[in-house]
Motif scaffolding. Structure first.
Motif, PDB file in Angstrom:
ATOM      1  N   GLU A 222       0.934  -1.104  -0.025  1.00 23.76           N
ATOM      2  CA  GLU A 222      -0.017  -0.133   0.035  1.00 23.76           C
ATOM      3  C   GLU A 222       0.751   1.131  -0.027  1.00 23.76           C
ATOM      4  O   GLU A 222       0.604   2.165  -0.486  1.00 23.76           O
ATOM      5  N   ASP A 223       1.920   1.267   0.637  1.00 23.10           N
ATOM      6  CA  ASP A 223       3.004   2.101   0.705  1.00 23.10           C
ATOM      7  C   ASP A 223       3.534   2.865  -0.541  1.00 23.10           C
ATOM      8  O   ASP A 223       4.100   3.810  -0.713  1.00 23.10           O
ATOM      9  N   LYS A 224       3.354   1.807  -1.732  1.00 24.48           N
ATOM     10  CA  LYS A 224       3.780   2.120  -3.122  1.00 24.48           C
ATOM     11  C   LYS A 224       2.719   2.766  -3.911  1.00 24.48           C
ATOM     12  O   LYS A 224       2.947   3.323  -5.003  1.00 24.48           O
ATOM     13  N   LEU A 225       1.361   2.968  -3.344  1.00 23.83           N
ATOM     14  CA  LEU A 225       0.374   3.731  -4.243  1.00 23.83           C
ATOM     15  C   LEU A 225       0.619   5.096  -4.075  1.00 23.83           C
ATOM     16  O   LEU A 225       0.995   5.729  -3.184  1.00 23.83           O
ATOM     17  N   PRO A 226       0.199   5.803  -5.282  1.00 29.46           N
ATOM     18  CA  PRO A 226      -0.513   5.221  -6.522  1.00 29.46           C
ATOM     19  C   PRO A 226       0.546   4.712  -7.493  1.00 29.46           C
ATOM     20  O   PRO A 226       1.827   5.136  -7.390  1.00 29.46           O
ATOM     21  N   MET A 227       0.383   3.219  -7.966  1.00 26.68           N
ATOM     22  CA  MET A 227       1.465   2.706  -8.718  1.00 26.68           C
ATOM     23  C   MET A 227       1.013   2.618 -10.326  1.00 26.68           C
ATOM     24  O   MET A 227      -0.216   2.151 -10.479  1.00 26.68           O
ATOM     25  N   ILE A 228       1.702   3.263 -11.276  1.00 26.29           N
ATOM     26  CA  ILE A 228       1.317   2.939 -12.669  1.00 26.29           C
ATOM     27  C   ILE A 228       1.387   1.594 -12.880  1.00 26.29           C
ATOM     28  O   ILE A 228       2.495   0.841 -12.362  1.00 26.29           O
ATOM     29  N   LEU A 229       0.546   0.762 -13.371  1.00 26.25           N
ATOM     30  CA  LEU A 229       0.547  -0.701 -13.822  1.00 26.25           C
ATOM     31  C   LEU A 229       1.447  -0.942 -15.029  1.00 26.25           C
ATOM     32  O   LEU A 229       1.856   0.168 -15.750  1.00 26.25           O
ATOM     33  N   GLY A 230       1.246  -2.392 -15.237  1.00 25.54           N
ATOM     34  CA  GLY A 230       2.237  -2.564 -16.618  1.00 25.54           C
ATOM     35  C   GLY A 230       3.504  -3.167 -16.546  1.00 25.54           C
ATOM     36  O   GLY A 230       4.460  -2.439 -15.956  1.00 25.54           O
ATOM     37  N   CYS A 231       3.857  -4.309 -17.173  1.00 21.64           N
ATOM     38  CA  CYS A 231       5.310  -4.657 -16.958  1.00 21.64           C
ATOM     39  C   CYS A 231       5.848  -4.724 -18.524  1.00 21.64           C
ATOM     40  O   CYS A 231       6.919  -4.647 -18.882  1.00 21.64           O
ATOM     41  N   ASP A 232       4.912  -4.448 -19.545  1.00 17.43           N
ATOM     42  CA  ASP A 232       5.361  -4.646 -21.001  1.00 17.43           C
ATOM     43  C   ASP A 232       5.369  -3.329 -21.877  1.00 17.43           C
ATOM     44  O   ASP A 232       4.400  -2.620 -21.814  1.00 17.43           O
ATOM     45  N   ALA A 233       6.403  -3.175 -22.362  1.00 21.36           N
ATOM     46  CA  ALA A 233       6.312  -1.786 -23.276  1.00 21.36           C
ATOM     47  C   ALA A 233       7.201  -2.181 -24.492  1.00 21.36           C
ATOM     48  O   ALA A 233       8.336  -2.689 -24.416  1.00 21.36           O
ATOM     49  N   ALA A 234       6.985  -1.598 -25.777  1.00 13.68           N
ATOM     50  CA  ALA A 234       7.895  -1.184 -26.717  1.00 13.68           C
ATOM     51  C   ALA A 234       7.718   0.341 -27.040  1.00 13.68           C
ATOM     52  O   ALA A 234       6.748   0.956 -27.101  1.00 13.68           O
ATOM     53  N   GLY A 235       8.643   0.646 -27.471  1.00 15.32           N
ATOM     54  CA  GLY A 235       8.980   2.417 -28.042  1.00 15.32           C
ATOM     55  C   GLY A 235      10.070   2.620 -28.618  1.00 15.32           C
ATOM     56  O   GLY A 235      10.976   2.154 -28.876  1.00 15.32           O
ATOM     57  N   PHE A 236      10.446   3.928 -28.171  1.00 15.01           N
ATOM     58  CA  PHE A 236      11.631   4.698 -28.546  1.00 15.01           C
ATOM     59  C   PHE A 236      12.336   5.162 -27.355  1.00 15.01           C
ATOM     60  O   PHE A 236      12.062   5.484 -26.401  1.00 15.01           O
ATOM     61  N   ASP A 237      14.010   4.693 -27.401  1.00 10.92           N
ATOM     62  CA  ASP A 237      14.667   5.450 -26.452  1.00 10.92           C
ATOM     63  C   ASP A 237      15.218   6.567 -26.710  1.00 10.92           C
ATOM     64  O   ASP A 237      14.700   7.368 -27.665  1.00 10.92           O
ATOM     65  N   ALA A 238      16.136   7.291 -25.898  1.00  6.18           N
ATOM     66  CA  ALA A 238      16.235   8.741 -26.133  1.00  6.18           C
ATOM     67  C   ALA A 238      16.992   9.065 -27.376  1.00  6.18           C
ATOM     68  O   ALA A 238      17.032   9.964 -27.763  1.00  6.18           O
ATOM     69  N   ASP A 239      17.660   8.216 -27.979  1.00  4.09           N
ATOM     70  CA  ASP A 239      18.362   8.137 -29.142  1.00  4.09           C
ATOM     71  C   ASP A 239      17.567   7.833 -30.347  1.00  4.09           C
ATOM     72  O   ASP A 239      18.056   7.933 -31.479  1.00  4.09           O
ATOM     73  N   GLY A 240      16.202   7.569 -30.250  1.00  4.28           N
ATOM     74  CA  GLY A 240      15.417   7.269 -31.181  1.00  4.28           C
ATOM     75  C   GLY A 240      15.273   5.814 -31.705  1.00  4.28           C
ATOM     76  O   GLY A 240      14.609   5.631 -32.791  1.00  4.28           O
ATOM     77  N   ASN A 241      16.009   5.021 -31.088  1.00  4.36           N
ATOM     78  CA  ASN A 241      15.917   3.481 -31.450  1.00  4.36           C
ATOM     79  C   ASN A 241      14.658   2.986 -30.890  1.00  4.36           C
ATOM     80  O   ASN A 241      14.213   3.152 -29.751  1.00  4.36           O
ATOM     81  N   GLU A 242      14.342   2.079 -31.582  1.00 11.36           N
ATOM     82  CA  GLU A 242      12.957   1.209 -31.524  1.00 11.36           C
ATOM     83  C   GLU A 242      13.406   0.171 -30.630  1.00 11.36           C
ATOM     84  O   GLU A 242      14.566  -0.834 -30.872  1.00 11.36           O
ATOM     85  N   VAL A 243      12.992   0.008 -29.167  1.00 10.80           N
ATOM     86  CA  VAL A 243      13.318  -0.944 -28.297  1.00 10.80           C
ATOM     87  C   VAL A 243      12.270  -1.556 -27.498  1.00 10.80           C
ATOM     88  O   VAL A 243      10.863  -1.007 -27.734  1.00 10.80           O
ATOM     89  N   VAL A 244      12.557  -2.681 -26.901  1.00 10.46           N
ATOM     90  CA  VAL A 244      11.569  -3.458 -26.144  1.00 10.46           C
ATOM     91  C   VAL A 244      12.094  -3.653 -24.786  1.00 10.46           C
ATOM     92  O   VAL A 244      13.318  -3.701 -24.587  1.00 10.46           O
TER      93      VAL A 244
END
Length: 322
Positions: A57-79
């Motif tokens: 409970e001390d971690k709330l509010p907690m953004i959920l989710g374990c999976d993601a794909a997107g861009f890193d800071a250099d614009g590379n496509e990453v998982v």
């Protein structure tokens, strides 16, 4: 930034504990990187978090989710690899007693941005869409480790996948078929049995049905409801690989006599390593198989996706786009 997060716990009505709204953008500490999320996937882990399982409970509010794909800071496509191990840990990250998953101690991926240790980003193959890649770090990685690290199976062996329909089960069916195993699946739902055959199962049976032969290994994610059937379906000396217990963890009997008399192996398995995730990505690239997506919806409609999973009305992964 927009995010889907656990605002409170609600064991009996987990959807009521979900909020979709603005949260502060994360700041990457030293050695961590920021990923701009393009697609993210829903897992049973997220529903359990809303029930208060594995999240304090001390971690709330907690953004959920374990999976993601997107861009890193250099614009590379990453998982994103979701297992966060201690910086001093060496070797298999899943064995680190201090490990955690994103959305347990650190904010998760159901958001516009997520921060992770630099070593937890892996290049996304060009042949996979962001939506497809977002399916991989939890369900597909779990399936990959179950089959290729923990099961002891060899091409030509027979494997039973219990509970066809969920993200891990559908991944298991497709990966196992591509690896040269004879693949059987079970489901209570006739339509899901038909879909299991469409995605690679050689045959599909009603839950609890007597099988034509005993199998070399059982992939078990259902738990309580299928445990006895898993053991009865296994050949002497075979292996049950268990990575979850969505129906509960207390079968009527552990059937210990059957296990020791027939010298069965019970092998636990959880998630997978960064190296295994890289192997999974290569396997998909080399075979051309693609993850199974149940539905795609914008993150702002996350409540609808959670409701679908909570009702059990899914086949494959629910994906949110950002």
């Amino acid at each position: 930034m927009l995010a889907a997060y656990a605002a409170r716990f609600a064991p009996e009505d987990p959807i009521s504990a979900l909020e979709v709204g603005e949260r502060p953008e994360p700041v990457a500490p030293e050695g961590w990187v920021t990923v701009d999320v393009k697609a993210t996937a829903l897992n049973h882990h997220d529903l359990w978090s809303l029930k208060g399982v594995g999240l304090s409970e001390d971690k709330l509010p907690m953004i959920l989710g374990c999976d993601a794909a997107g861009f890193d800071a250099d614009g590379n496509e990453v998982v994103v690899h979701a297992v966060i191990s201690d910086p001093a840990w060496k070797g298999d990250e899943t064995l680190d007693p201090r490990r955690s998953l994103l959305s347990e101690r650190f904010q998760g991926t159901l958001a516009e941005k997520v921060v992770v240790p630099a070593q937890n980003v892996i290049a996304k193959p060009a042949g996979l869409s962001f939506e497809e890649a977002a399916c991989l770090p939890t369900a597909w990685l779990t399936a990959y480790r179950m089959l290729f690290t923990q099961s002891g199976l060899k091409p030509g062996d027979t494997v039973l996948v219990q509970g066809a329909g969920g993200g891990v089960a559908t991944a298991l069916i497709t990966l196992a078929r591509a690896a040269g195993y004879r693949v059987w699946a079970t489901s209570r739902d006739e339509a899901k049995r038909a879909k299991a055959i469409e995605i690679g199962a050689h045959d599909a049976f009603e839950s609890g049905a007597r099988l034509p032969d005993r199998v070399d290994a059982v992939m078990e994610t259902v738990g309580q409801a299928t445990w006895s059937h898993s053991l009865k379906s296994l050949r002497p000396g075979g292996t049950v690989v268990i990575s979850g217990a969505t129906s509960g963890q207390a079968p009527k009997s552990a059937e210990l006599n059957r296990i020791f008399f027939l010298q069965m192996r019970i092998q636990g398995s959880t998630m997978g390593t960064r190296q295994e995730l890289a192997g999974l990505l290569s396997f998909l690239a080399n075979t051309g198989i693609k993850p199974h997506i149940d539905s795609v919806m914008p993150l702002k409609d996350a409540r609808d996706g959670f409701a679908r999973m909570n009702e059990g009305d899914v086949f494959g992964k629910v994906i949110f786009t950002v």
